[in-house]
Design a protein around this motif. Structure first.
Motif, PDB file in Angstrom:
ATOM      1  N   LYS A  37       0.831  -1.207   0.000  1.00 63.00           N
ATOM      2  CA  LYS A  37       0.000   0.000   0.000  1.00 63.00           C
ATOM      3  C   LYS A  37       0.867   1.258   0.000  1.00 63.00           C
ATOM      4  CE  LYS A  37      -3.783   2.240   2.532  1.00 63.00           C
ATOM      5  NZ  LYS A  37      -4.681   2.142   3.722  1.00 63.00           N
ATOM      6  N   ARG A  68      -5.317  -9.819  -0.320  1.00 63.08           N
ATOM      7  CA  ARG A  68      -5.284  -8.630   0.532  1.00 63.08           C
ATOM      8  C   ARG A  68      -4.349  -7.567  -0.031  1.00 63.08           C
ATOM      9  NH1 ARG A  68      -3.139  -9.369   5.303  1.00 63.08           N
ATOM     10  NH2 ARG A  68      -2.410 -11.523   5.070  1.00 63.08           N
ATOM     11  N   GLU A  72      -5.246  -3.444  -2.059  1.00 62.66           N
ATOM     12  CA  GLU A  72      -4.688  -2.168  -1.614  1.00 62.66           C
ATOM     13  C   GLU A  72      -3.867  -1.446  -2.686  1.00 62.66           C
ATOM     14  OE1 GLU A  72      -5.414  -0.725   1.073  1.00 62.66           O
ATOM     15  OE2 GLU A  72      -6.305  -2.317   2.288  1.00 62.66           O
TER      16      GLU A  72
END
Length: 251
Positions: A37, A68, A72
């Motif tokens: 991220k 996951r 992001e």
């Protein structure tokens, strides 16, 4: 002039980002999702996520971590490690990967490159080559750098391109983690041998190393880990430096 790409690499094992030297002495760096991220926000052009022990441990890539991470980031995400079949590729793409990196499986089953390219397009297939100098040439290593295949790296890169790889991710095992600069001779040899883009990897210790690999080879992308993970080089500042020496980068 083609746009040069800056690509942080996340080497992941047991759900954590790690970094070593010459493929050994791995140190924990942090959470892959948080790190990915941050790189997305800093302006990285792409990300490479490698599950570096999936093949040697004979297990699948950690799909939950990929999912996951993909949630992001909004830049191309390449995922590799433990991908052995077209079905595995499909799972990773469905999990959010944009490209699939093949290494050991492609060496064992070269036809996998062609099958993946036919199913998903060459732009999705990256062949990762871990190369180490042996005498006057470079050998291809498999299983996370643990096994010398005896294959000549230049010949293997050529074959991978012929089979349908859309890109070569080239790591110098000799330079990996040393921060002494990319292996310019290796990178230029591979760049001259293939018609597909080459990402240089292994040995980056400074912005100057990235300038060198772009100026002295035809590499279209520079991959690095330590300098970004530890904040030694910030991506926005790096791109400013690259622009100042006349390179085209995405801002």
């Amino acid at each position: 002039m083609l746009t040069k790409r800056i690509i942080p690499c996340l080497d992941v094992t047991n759900g954590r980002v790690v970094k070593g030297v010459n493929f050994i002495d791995l140190q924990d760096v942090g959470d892959p999702v948080a790190i990915a991220k941050a790189y997305n926000e800093q302006g990285a052009d792409e990300l490479v996520f490698l599950d570096i022990t999936a093949t040697s441990d004979d297990r699948d890539t950690m799909i939950d971590v990929v999912e996951r991470t993909a949630a992001e980031v909004f830049i191309p995400l390449t995922v590799g490690g433990g991908i052995r079949t077209v079905s595995d590729m499909k799972k990773m793409l469905q999990a959010g990967a944009d490209k699939i990196s093949l290494n050991s499986a492609a060496i064992q089953q070269p036809e996998l490159i062609q099958a993946g390219a036919e199913k998903f397009g060459s732009q999705c297939i990256v062949v990762a080559i871990d190369a180490k100098r042996e005498g006057d040439s470079w050998h291809v290593f498999a299983k996370g750098g643990r096994e010398d295949t005896g294959l000549d790296a230049i010949q293997w890169a050529k074959r991978a391109g012929t089979l349908g790889a859309g890109e070569i991710l080239l790591t110098s095992m000799d330079a990996d983690g040393t921060k002494n600069g990319y292996d310019l001779a290796l990178n230029q040899a591979i760049c001259q041998a293939v018609t597909v883009p080459v990402i240089a990897s292994g040995g980056c210790g400074s912005a100057e190393d990235i300038i060198d690999v772009f100026e002295q080879t035809k590499a279209s992308g520079a991959l690095a880990a330590s300098i970004f993970h530890y904040g030694e080089v910030k991506i926005p500042e790096l791109k400013e430096v690259l622009e100042q020496v006349g390179m085209v980068v995405r801002r």
